[in-house]
Scaffold this motif. Structure first.
Motif, PDB file in Angstrom:
ATOM      1  N   ASP A 174     -10.895   4.607  16.835  1.00 18.64           N
ATOM      2  CA  ASP A 174     -10.549   3.770  15.699  1.00 18.64           C
ATOM      3  C   ASP A 174      -9.157   3.206  15.846  1.00 18.64           C
ATOM      4  OD1 ASP A 174     -12.906   4.225  14.573  1.00 18.64           O
ATOM      5  OD2 ASP A 174     -12.176   5.181  12.752  1.00 18.64           O
ATOM      6  N   GLN A 175      -8.220   4.099  16.029  1.00 18.90           N
ATOM      7  CA  GLN A 175      -6.814   3.700  16.070  1.00 18.90           C
ATOM      8  C   GLN A 175      -6.565   2.736  17.225  1.00 18.90           C
ATOM      9  OE1 GLN A 175      -4.452   4.313  13.988  1.00 18.90           O
ATOM     10  NE2 GLN A 175      -2.643   3.685  15.136  1.00 18.90           N
TER      11      GLN A 175
ATOM     12  N   ILE B  53     -15.387   3.984  -0.980  1.00 16.18           N
ATOM     13  CA  ILE B  53     -14.727   3.196   0.053  1.00 16.18           C
ATOM     14  C   ILE B  53     -15.801   2.491   0.856  1.00 16.18           C
ATOM     15  CG2 ILE B  53     -13.457   3.428   2.194  1.00 16.18           C
ATOM     16  CD1 ILE B  53     -12.059   5.796   0.580  1.00 16.18           C
TER      17      ILE B  53
ATOM     18  N   ARG C 118      -0.866  11.366  10.606  1.00 17.30           N
ATOM     19  CA  ARG C 118      -1.308  10.496   9.519  1.00 17.30           C
ATOM     20  C   ARG C 118      -0.892  11.047   8.164  1.00 17.30           C
ATOM     21  NH1 ARG C 118      -7.334   8.302  11.033  1.00 17.30           N
ATOM     22  NH2 ARG C 118      -6.682   7.044  12.796  1.00 17.30           N
TER      23      ARG C 118
ATOM     24  N   PHE D 189      -6.634  12.151   3.053  1.00 13.91           N
ATOM     25  CA  PHE D 189      -5.794  10.955   3.046  1.00 13.91           C
ATOM     26  C   PHE D 189      -5.928  10.217   1.721  1.00 13.91           C
ATOM     27  CE2 PHE D 189      -6.984  11.107   7.707  1.00 13.91           C
ATOM     28  CZ  PHE D 189      -5.843  11.792   8.048  1.00 13.91           C
ATOM     29  N   VAL D 190      -7.154  10.117   1.276  1.00  8.02           N
ATOM     30  CA  VAL D 190      -7.388   9.440   0.001  1.00  8.02           C
ATOM     31  C   VAL D 190      -6.686  10.183  -1.127  1.00  8.02           C
ATOM     32  CG1 VAL D 190      -9.151   8.843  -1.681  1.00  8.02           C
ATOM     33  CG2 VAL D 190      -9.542   8.380   0.718  1.00  8.02           C
TER      34      VAL D 190
ATOM     35  N   HIS E  49      -2.901   9.576  -0.928  1.00  7.40           N
ATOM     36  CA  HIS E  49      -2.583   8.210  -1.343  1.00  7.40           C
ATOM     37  C   HIS E  49      -2.668   8.084  -2.862  1.00  7.40           C
ATOM     38  CE1 HIS E  49      -2.194   3.907  -0.599  1.00  7.40           C
ATOM     39  NE2 HIS E  49      -3.041   3.732  -1.584  1.00  7.40           N
TER      40      HIS E  49
ATOM     41  N   ASP F 158     -11.282   9.315  15.807  1.00  6.25           N
ATOM     42  CA  ASP F 158     -10.022   8.760  15.324  1.00  6.25           C
ATOM     43  C   ASP F 158      -9.337   7.960  16.417  1.00  6.25           C
ATOM     44  OD1 ASP F 158     -10.452   9.886  12.968  1.00  6.25           O
ATOM     45  OD2 ASP F 158      -9.040  11.542  13.193  1.00  6.25           O
TER      46      ASP F 158
ATOM     47  N   HIS G  10     -11.027  12.125   5.804  1.00  2.59           N
ATOM     48  CA  HIS G  10     -10.497  11.031   5.002  1.00  2.59           C
ATOM     49  C   HIS G  10     -10.266  11.441   3.556  1.00  2.59           C
ATOM     50  CE1 HIS G  10     -10.890   8.331   8.291  1.00  2.59           C
ATOM     51  NE2 HIS G  10     -12.183   8.540   8.412  1.00  2.59           N
TER      52      HIS G  10
ATOM     53  N   VAL H 183      -2.956   2.452   5.944  1.00  2.00           N
ATOM     54  CA  VAL H 183      -3.547   3.178   4.825  1.00  2.00           C
ATOM     55  C   VAL H 183      -5.051   2.930   4.753  1.00  2.00           C
ATOM     56  CG1 VAL H 183      -3.614   3.268   2.320  1.00  2.00           C
ATOM     57  CG2 VAL H 183      -1.438   3.279   3.486  1.00  2.00           C
TER      58      VAL H 183
ATOM     59  N   HIS I 245       1.337   1.717  11.441  1.00  5.28           N
ATOM     60  CA  HIS I 245       1.968   2.827  12.159  1.00  5.28           C
ATOM     61  C   HIS I 245       1.306   2.968  13.518  1.00  5.28           C
ATOM     62  CE1 HIS I 245       3.717   3.678   8.375  1.00  5.28           C
ATOM     63  NE2 HIS I 245       2.583   4.055   7.811  1.00  5.28           N
TER      64      HIS I 245
ATOM     65  N   ILE J 184      -7.136   2.304   7.185  1.00  3.91           N
ATOM     66  CA  ILE J 184      -7.807   3.101   8.214  1.00  3.91           C
ATOM     67  C   ILE J 184      -7.876   4.564   7.810  1.00  3.91           C
ATOM     68  CG2 ILE J 184      -7.152   4.204  10.367  1.00  3.91           C
ATOM     69  CD1 ILE J 184      -7.526   2.016  11.792  1.00  3.91           C
ATOM     70  N   TYR J 185      -6.734   5.063   7.338  1.00  5.75           N
ATOM     71  CA  TYR J 185      -6.667   6.478   6.971  1.00  5.75           C
ATOM     72  C   TYR J 185      -7.671   6.794   5.867  1.00  5.75           C
ATOM     73  CZ  TYR J 185      -2.172   6.458   9.413  1.00  5.75           C
ATOM     74  OH  TYR J 185      -1.177   6.333  10.337  1.00  5.75           O
ATOM     75  N   SER J 186      -7.853   5.838   4.963  1.00  5.68           N
ATOM     76  CA  SER J 186      -8.738   6.095   3.832  1.00  5.68           C
ATOM     77  C   SER J 186     -10.193   6.112   4.231  1.00  5.68           C
ATOM     78  CB  SER J 186      -8.536   5.051   2.752  1.00  5.68           C
ATOM     79  OG  SER J 186      -7.185   4.951   2.441  1.00  5.68           O
ATOM     80  N   GLY J 187     -10.485   5.695   5.444  1.00  4.91           N
ATOM     81  CA  GLY J 187     -11.857   5.812   5.911  1.00  4.91           C
ATOM     82  C   GLY J 187     -12.661   4.533   5.840  1.00  4.91           C
TER      83      GLY J 187
ATOM     84  N   PHE K 158       0.822  -1.208   0.000  1.00  9.46           N
ATOM     85  CA  PHE K 158       0.000   0.000   0.000  1.00  9.46           C
ATOM     86  C   PHE K 158       0.856   1.257   0.000  1.00  9.46           C
ATOM     87  CE2 PHE K 158      -3.141  -2.871   2.089  1.00  9.46           C
ATOM     88  CZ  PHE K 158      -4.132  -2.750   1.134  1.00  9.46           C
TER      89      PHE K 158
ATOM     90  N   HIS L 299       2.665  10.365   7.536  1.00  7.90           N
ATOM     91  CA  HIS L 299       2.916   8.986   7.116  1.00  7.90           C
ATOM     92  C   HIS L 299       2.594   8.787   5.643  1.00  7.90           C
ATOM     93  CE1 HIS L 299       4.258   6.796  10.563  1.00  7.90           C
ATOM     94  NE2 HIS L 299       3.301   7.264  11.327  1.00  7.90           N
TER      95      HIS L 299
END
Lengths: 273, 416
Positions: free
Chosen positions: A201-202, A115, B293, B254-255, B258, A198, B251, A152, A186, A154-157, A57, B296
């Motif tokens: 979630d994390q 997503i 985030r 982030f998307v 990426h 967040d 998000h 990634v 991470h 998680i970050y993407s939602g 990813f 990263h």
């Protein structure tokens, strides 16, 4: 073999391969990336003629190829032999229509691939298909499925439950083939600073993954700051499910070189001695 | 020897203009426009990567870094793409710095000449060591002169430079911006009918970037048509995720990052993004998980911390020498285990603390030192030959050529 000094610390029996049906969780921080550990597991598998499926990813195939070459394995060749498969999650995470393992750039638009749970299920199907067609032919394939950077997702939602379900499904599939699972995430978010959503979630994600894995490799920078002779610190610990009596947890320092990584006991850096 | 020569020739033919190969891992690099920042990153920004600059509070040094990056893009003949929601992007482009005249002497060159070779009496053992470098000097740039001589206005320079020297007092000539087909400004401001709908500025920006990559043949997997020469793309995004970027969820960003990274990995392009990270933290030292985030998700992260923004440091002794601190959080590590910068960098290789200063004509990043006690002012008394310890200390403080802990330079009248 991969990094000899890490092999001796992990002391996996059977040719330094990760034990059957076990999963390894790597956590890293911004100051010390855990990417170098991924290469260790790839190289060990390929050199023992075992199979690897890598889901990247965070990097493209070229990255792993070039570093693999420095560490003494040719991933293109391994791929032709059917030992190695790469799934490009960096360019194709949001359009999983093509199940090619090679890195083909597709004109992907975010808008038409939302997503959702479905897209994760799709992704799982792709992985399953690749494993079934390419790696299940031999009984003793001891396949190793590697996720470079699950964060990634998680970050993407994606929904946390869906991701955990996805990981669990992958693990079940791997267990069928006596394989192993390596995941990198991470783990350096400052929980007190984040918004409640967040944070939850994390926390849930990290703890669930820890709960599911037998070995924990936690990488972080030195607390005292940057050093020329020590790149960072790694803790090798057992997960809650691990009942291996011979396993010894340890904390080591490491130094990354061009084509190797040295692990040593704290204070035993070559720069110091 | 002959085979070596041959290889260089063939590989050079393929390189896009204004790019260079990294001596460490052969990665294709483009310059940030600042020798010192290039040095920190390991020679330049690797093609295919995203550099994140965390902005400073109250001041605009991060914006200046972005300007350098874009100005270098124009000087190198790259395709330059700018997106900002904070101000009119045309104004931003008009404010770019431009090349120094070759006639004007660089003020630094004189200093290095006047530095006398001083004999070391006390610390004579260290005499053999090379001088400790606290800053990076742009090597005398022949190509820079080339460009000025042949005239950029005619748009026919022989070879575009990898890095030029810029003068902050000079503004970019207007016709270069206006007539340049290689400059794209993306206007993301909402059209009135879209306000109610689900408008996502990140998606819109990504679509436009993707279009430009396709139209101008930046895709590295497809060979460009035979009549088109391969060029490089520079993407500058100013103050991303500031309150002006209204999106429904965090998000989206982030998307976007990426997808942008995935896109750039297979393109001849690199992006520099500045972000007002301080808006997301309550205290100055901690990093919120949102920003962490984002860090990263990028390939390299640097932070500009201005002294003007922090009350604790405004009165400190070093605030006269530096205007702020420069933090490196993450170095680009593409196709190698170690970041190339640890091998190549003069400034950050040893894990030095870095500070920056803004002079009248240029911005530099240097290693951060506390000034010697008592200051570095010109000594009033004539040198005394008796061996007073205090005097010796001062002596080193002025010339600085010896021990090397002090940036050896005289007080510049324009320095502030």
């Amino acid at each position: 073999m991969g990094y000899a000094s890490l092999d001796s610390s992990l002391s996996f029996s059977d040719n330094n391969l990760p034990p059957n049906k076990k999963s390894i969780l790597i956590t890293d921080t911004l100051s010390a990336s855990g990417n170098f550990l991924i290469h260790h597991f790839i190289v060990n598998q390929i050199k023992s003629d075992k199979h690897v499926v890598l889901v990247g990813f965070s990097q493209i195939f070229n990255h792993y190829l070039i570093i693999g070459r420095k560490l003494g394995v040719n991933l293109t060749l391994a791929s032709q032999k059917g030992l190695f498969s790469f799934i490009d999650g960096l360019t194709s995470l949001y359009s999983q229509t093509d199940s090619k393992q090679t890195s083909v750039l597709t004109p992907n638009s975010l808008s038409d691939s939302p997503i959702s749970k479905e897209s994760l299920q799709n992704f799982y199907k792709i992985i399953k298909q690749i494993i079934e067609t390419r790696h299940s032919s031999i009984n003793d394939s001891r396949i190793c499925l590697i996720f470079d950077d699950l964060s990634v997702l998680i970050y993407s939602g994606f929904n946390i439950k869906d991701i955990l379900e996805f990981v669990k499904a992958c693990r079940m599939m791997i267990e069928k083939y006596n394989g192993s699972l390596v995941m990198l995430i991470h783990a350096d978010e400052d929980v007190s600073q984040s918004s409640p959503d967040d944070e939850l979630d994390q926390e849930i994600f990290l703890k669930s993954l820890i709960y599911q894995s037998e070995y924990l490799l936690s990488v972080r920078g030195l607390g005292s700051g940057f050093s020329k002779d020590v790149s960072g610190e790694i803790t090798i610990a057992r997960g809650p499910r691990n009942h291996d009596k011979l396993f010894r947890p340890s904390t080591l320092h490491y130094k990354i070189l061009d084509n190797n990584v040295q692990f040593f006991v704290k204070g035993f850096s070559q720069g110091v001695l | 020897m002959s085979s070596f020569k041959k290889k260089v020739q063939t590989s050079q033919a393929k390189l896009p203009q204004g790019t260079r190969l990294s001596p460490y891992n052969g990665q294709l690099l483009i310059s940030t426009g600042l020798p010192s920042l290039d040095d920190i990153l390991g020679g330049g920004i690797p093609i295919g990567s995203v550099l994140l600059i965390k902005e400073d509070r109250h001041t605009e040094y991060a914006r200046l870094l972005l300007k350098y990056f874009l100005a270098q893009g124009i000087a190198s003949g790259h395709h330059v793409l700018l997106s900002t929601l904070e101000e009119d992007s045309k104004n931003f482009m008009m404010g770019l710095p431009w090349l120094v005249n070759e006639i004007e002497e660089d003020d630094d060159n004189e200093e290095s000449i006047t530095q006398s070779e001083e004999k070391m009496i006390i610390a004579w053992r260290y005499k053999g060591l090379k001088k400790f470098e606290s800053s990076v000097k742009n090597k005398p740039n022949i190509q820079n002169k080339f460009l000025n001589d042949s005239g950029i206005k005619s748009q026919q320079s022989i070879e575009k430079p990898f890095r030029s020297t810029f003068d902050l007092t000079k503004l970019i000539p207007q016709n270069i911006i206006m007539d340049n087909t290689l400059v794209t400004m993306i206007n993301l401001n909402k059209k009135s009918d879209e306000i109610i709908g689900n408008y996502n500025p990140y998606n819109a920006l990504l679509d436009k970037i993707r279009k430009i990559i396709e139209e101008n043949h930046f895709n590295s997997l497809l060979n460009p048509p035979s009549n088109v020469e391969r060029n490089a793309l520079r993407i500058g995004i100013h103050s991303i995720s500031s309150p002006s970027w209204q999106s429904n969820s965090s998000h989206d960003l982030f998307v976007f990052l990426h997808a942008l990274r995935g896109l750039l990995r297979f393109s001849f392009g690199a992006a520099v993004i500045t972000i007002p990270a301080h808006l997301y933290t309550s205290s100055s030292s901690e990093t919120s998980s949102f920003i962490r985030r984002i860090e990263h998700m990028c390939d390299a992260v640097v932070e500009v911390e201005s002294f003007a923004g922090s009350p604790a440091t405004t009165n400190a002794i070093y605030s006269a020498t530096y205007h702020g601190l420069f933090h490196v959080h993450k170095l680009p590590t593409l196709n190698s285990l170690v970041p190339p910068s640890t091998k190549l960098s003069v400034l950050s290789g040893g894990g030095n603390n870095l500070g920056f200063k803004l002079r009248r004509k240029k911005f530099t990043i240097e290693t951060f030192h506390l000034p010697p006690e008592g200051g570095v002012n010109e000594r009033r008394v004539t040198p005394n030959q008796s061996k007073k310890k205090v005097d010796k200390n001062k002596d080193i403080g002025i010339s600085g050529s010896g021990c090397g802990t002090i940036p050896g330079r005289k007080v510049d009248p324009y320095d502030f």
